[in-house]
Design an enzyme around this catalytic site. Structure first.
Site, PDB file in Angstrom:
ATOM      1  N   HIS A 133       1.237  -1.178   0.190  1.00  0.00           N
ATOM      2  CA  HIS A 133      -0.368  -0.131   0.214  1.00  0.00           C
ATOM      3  C   HIS A 133       1.257   1.231  -0.142  1.00  0.00           C
ATOM      4  O   HIS A 133       1.268   1.270   0.593  1.00  0.00           O
ATOM      5  CB  HIS A 133      -0.971   0.196   1.188  1.00  0.00           C
ATOM      6  CG  HIS A 133      -1.486   1.349   1.236  1.00  0.00           C
ATOM      7  ND1 HIS A 133      -2.172   2.195   2.191  1.00  0.00           N
ATOM      8  CD2 HIS A 133      -2.989   1.733   0.258  1.00  0.00           C
ATOM      9  CE1 HIS A 133      -2.696   3.208   1.737  1.00  0.00           C
ATOM     10  NE2 HIS A 133      -3.263   2.560   1.314  1.00  0.00           N
ATOM     11  N   HIS A 157      -8.584   7.482  -4.132  1.00  0.00           N
ATOM     12  CA  HIS A 157      -9.305   6.469  -4.331  1.00  0.00           C
ATOM     13  C   HIS A 157     -10.841   5.893  -4.997  1.00  0.00           C
ATOM     14  O   HIS A 157     -11.277   4.328  -5.529  1.00  0.00           O
ATOM     15  CB  HIS A 157      -9.785   5.439  -3.192  1.00  0.00           C
ATOM     16  CG  HIS A 157      -8.127   5.836  -2.347  1.00  0.00           C
ATOM     17  ND1 HIS A 157      -7.370   6.867  -0.994  1.00  0.00           N
ATOM     18  CD2 HIS A 157      -7.266   3.898  -2.038  1.00  0.00           C
ATOM     19  CE1 HIS A 157      -7.043   6.185  -0.324  1.00  0.00           C
ATOM     20  NE2 HIS A 157      -6.265   4.784  -1.189  1.00  0.00           N
ATOM     21  N   ARG A 230     -13.672  18.577  21.505  1.00  0.00           N
ATOM     22  CA  ARG A 230     -13.093  18.523  23.225  1.00  0.00           C
ATOM     23  C   ARG A 230     -13.973  19.387  23.818  1.00  0.00           C
ATOM     24  O   ARG A 230     -14.771  21.015  23.751  1.00  0.00           O
ATOM     25  CB  ARG A 230     -12.153  19.620  24.195  1.00  0.00           C
ATOM     26  CG  ARG A 230     -11.593  19.672  25.201  1.00  0.00           C
ATOM     27  CD  ARG A 230     -11.417  19.155  25.790  1.00  0.00           C
ATOM     28  NE  ARG A 230     -11.469  18.473  27.125  1.00  0.00           N
ATOM     29  CZ  ARG A 230     -12.641  18.491  28.500  1.00  0.00           C
ATOM     30  NH1 ARG A 230     -14.008  17.854  27.899  1.00  0.00           N
ATOM     31  NH2 ARG A 230     -12.118  18.682  29.492  1.00  0.00           N
ATOM     32  N   CYS A 276      -5.405  20.749  23.242  1.00  0.00           N
ATOM     33  CA  CYS A 276      -5.946  20.739  24.569  1.00  0.00           C
ATOM     34  C   CYS A 276      -4.512  20.326  26.224  1.00  0.00           C
ATOM     35  O   CYS A 276      -3.863  20.415  25.549  1.00  0.00           O
ATOM     36  CB  CYS A 276      -6.728  19.059  24.647  1.00  0.00           C
ATOM     37  SG  CYS A 276      -8.274  18.577  26.138  1.00  0.00           S
ATOM     38  N   TYR A 413      -7.241  23.104  35.177  1.00  0.00           N
ATOM     39  CA  TYR A 413      -6.091  24.182  33.933  1.00  0.00           C
ATOM     40  C   TYR A 413      -5.487  24.727  34.818  1.00  0.00           C
ATOM     41  O   TYR A 413      -5.268  26.083  33.930  1.00  0.00           O
ATOM     42  CB  TYR A 413      -7.370  24.056  32.617  1.00  0.00           C
ATOM     43  CG  TYR A 413      -8.293  23.504  32.061  1.00  0.00           C
ATOM     44  CD1 TYR A 413      -7.187  22.003  31.064  1.00  0.00           C
ATOM     45  CD2 TYR A 413      -9.565  23.845  31.591  1.00  0.00           C
ATOM     46  CE1 TYR A 413      -8.185  21.309  30.521  1.00  0.00           C
ATOM     47  CE2 TYR A 413     -10.333  22.453  30.907  1.00  0.00           C
ATOM     48  CZ  TYR A 413     -10.254  21.731  30.712  1.00  0.00           C
ATOM     49  OH  TYR A 413     -10.720  20.705  29.590  1.00  0.00           O
TER      50      TYR A 413
END
Length: 563
Positions: A133, A157, A230, A276, A413
């Site tokens: 491939h 393809h 997210r 993130c 955070y």
């Protein structure tokens, strides 16, 4: 010419085309051409750019044609199993073949079991084809499932010649439909948007997912459908006709519709990463348990965001960041929890001043309307800053003496040292994450990939990025666990060294250690323009939430011996 020679000629032509002009090079070139045109300078630079574009266009045409023709020859000469019928299109039901279930296909994912995929109503055994491939191991992402989502990404393809010969791998039919998850009317997530099946979920309610990492490096600009998602709360279903953005100035309050933003303000674009804070958290959890989504290395994406410069909106509401005595610029979104709590974030005024000409109130992503998962109809894009502050479904902007009261600003955070855990954490003692540290990751080959038999070298590809607009100046790659290093080639991204909001894609072909015993540990690390470097071990940066995980990235791959 014998069939073997003809087959070899077709195969080599295909591989030659792929080697010189891989899908990643093709996509990156087109993305870079688009980005470079938006930052063109004087006439000489513009003329040079046009000359380069003419050369690249010619290269695309020549090598792309070679790739397509070689691929077509190779596929046509692989008709060894099922003779394709001219009156049956690829993927249609074929009489006389066995019918399989989704579970049957799902059990065939490895060389040992056989590698099966589906296309429409067809089942195909591609075990013998995998090593040939041209896209490398990417084909294994579809093992045990459908190739259609991947073919949507790689449209070559769908060429008629390839579709007419894909039946050479046909072994059966499938009529069973994939199961669709159902939601009750009372479920707050019932109105969430459809997502690409290529995304790998880390949670479904709320929906959070990342793409396979090896797909990230095929495009400088991450396709919208492949961009990590997210969400902290259900995705709001917003009527654009009644939607307004509220901007509360000290003396003047604005309410702007989407049409107002598009008609009254100049359109501005910026190419910028959104990452993130928990990207690569899964590596940190191997040192010691952490709380958070088990992100791999693909909770990051790079896009061109278009909308209105925040400073233009603030000026119309008579907000002057440099003269205000307020301490924070606050953003609120329309996503709400069951208790009515909202998602919000804020920037310190000093940082807002530094970025006032870079921050975008975006209504487009990669030239298309913002997808719902990414903030439709508006989100704020704050280049160089953690994704948690780039509020989606933005509907309110104002100044405040205090930072945002949102849980995710004050109780999440934030970073702590390795000795702080949930029994002794004090979130008020730490500062909210803003500009992110330097990071890099190996995307291709993926962990556990099998290289060619007897391989003596390996081509490694990945991304690197640093917060605050700090450009990546070097990426080092190792094939012996970090004992010896090689410098990777970095794709230019057209941005300046101190306003490099977009990521850098890199590639390196490096020798394998001669004394390996069938397994090789690949490692990468990056350095930014301020000479910030990644830490070598995750243990020293462990924290209870698993954020800021930017240690050297390790990937182990298999090297089969020569047969």
């Amino acid at each position: 010419m014998s069939s073997k020679v003809f087959r070899a000629a077709g195969f080599l032509t295909w591989r030659w085309g792929h080697k010189i002009w891989s899908p990643s090079s093709f996509s990156i070139l087109n993305d870079m051409r688009h980005v470079s045109s938006s930052v063109a300078g004087d006439e000489q630079d513009s003329r040079s750019s046009r000359e380069q574009q003419n050369f690249r266009n010619a290269a695309i045409a020549a090598v792309g044609t070679a790739c397509l023709l070689g691929g077509t020859f190779f596929w046509k000469l692989k008709k060894d199993k099922v003779k394709a019928s001219e009156d049956v299109e690829a993927g249609n039901i074929r009489p006389g073949l066995p019918t399989y279930t989704l579970d049957d296909v799902a059990r065939h994912k490895t060389k040992e079991t056989g590698i099966w995929v589906t296309f429409k109503n067809g089942v195909y055994d591609i075990t013998e084809y995998v090593s040939s491939h041209p896209g490398g191991s990417k084909i294994l992402l579809a093992a045990g499932g459908s190739v259609e989502p991947f073919w949507d990404l790689y449209a070559v393809h769908k060429h008629s010649d390839i579709l007419s010969t894909v039946e050479s791998f046909r072994i059966g039919n499938i009529t069973e439909l994939p199961k669709v998850e159902s939601f009750s009317k009372e479920d707050p997530y019932a109105n969430d948007p459809p997502r690409s099946p290529l995304l790998i979920p880390s949670s479904k309610k709320p929906f959070n997912a990342e793409p396979p990492a090896e797909l990230l490096v095929d495009n400088y600009l991450t396709p919208n459908d492949l961009f990590f998602v997210r969400n902290h709360l259900p995705v709001p279903n917003i009527n654009p006709r009644s939607f307004t953005l509220e901007v509360q100035g000290p003396k003047k309050e604005l309410k702007l519709s989407i049409n107002d933003l598009k008609k009254q303000f100049k359109k501005k674009s910026v190419v910028s990463v959104v990452q993130c804070a928990g990207n690569r958290r899964s590596e940190m959890s191997t040192s010691k348990p952490v709380k958070g989504l088990n992100w791999g290395s693909a909770a990051i994406g790079n896009a061109e965001w278009s909308g209105v410069a925040l400073n233009d909106i603030l000026a119309q509401s008579e907000i002057n960041l440099e003269k205000t005595d307020k301490k924070h610029l606050v953003f609120e979104g329309l996503d709400r929890g069951p208790d009515g709590s909202f998602y919000g974030a804020s920037l310190p005024i000093e940082l807002a001043i530094l970025l006032k000409d870079e921050i975008i109130v975006a209504y487009e992503m990669n030239g298309k309307e913002l997808p719902r998962d990414h903030g439709y109809p508006l989100r704020v894009i704050i280049p160089g800053v953690v994704g948690a502050r780039q509020v989606k479904w933005l509907n309110k902007i104002y100044l405040s003496d205090e930072e945002s009261e949102s849980h995710w600003q004050r109780r999440d955070y934030k970073g702590f040292n390795c000795s702080v855990d949930w029994h002794n954490v004090d979130f008020d003692s730490s500062v909210a994450i803003m500009q992110l540290p330097v990071i890099s990751a190996i995307c291709d080959p993926p962990a556990g990939a099998e290289l060619e038999e007897g391989a003596e070298d390996v081509t490694v590809r990945g991304y690197a990025w640093s917060g605050g607009g700090r450009a990546i100046i070097r990426v080092d790659v190792s094939a012996d666990g970090g004992k010896t290093w090689h410098v990777a080639s970095i794709q230019p991204n057209g941005q300046s060294q101190y306003k490099a909001w977009g990521w850098s894609l890199w590639e390196a072909t490096i020798p394998l250690p001669p004394d390996h015993k069938g397994e090789v540990e690949l490692v990468c690390k990056a350095v930014d323009v301020a000479y910030n470097a990644q830490p070598d071990r995750v243990e020293g940066i462990w924290n209870l939430r698993g954020v800021l995980s930017n240690a050297w990235h390790h990937v182990k791959v298999i090297v089969p011996p020569s047969s």
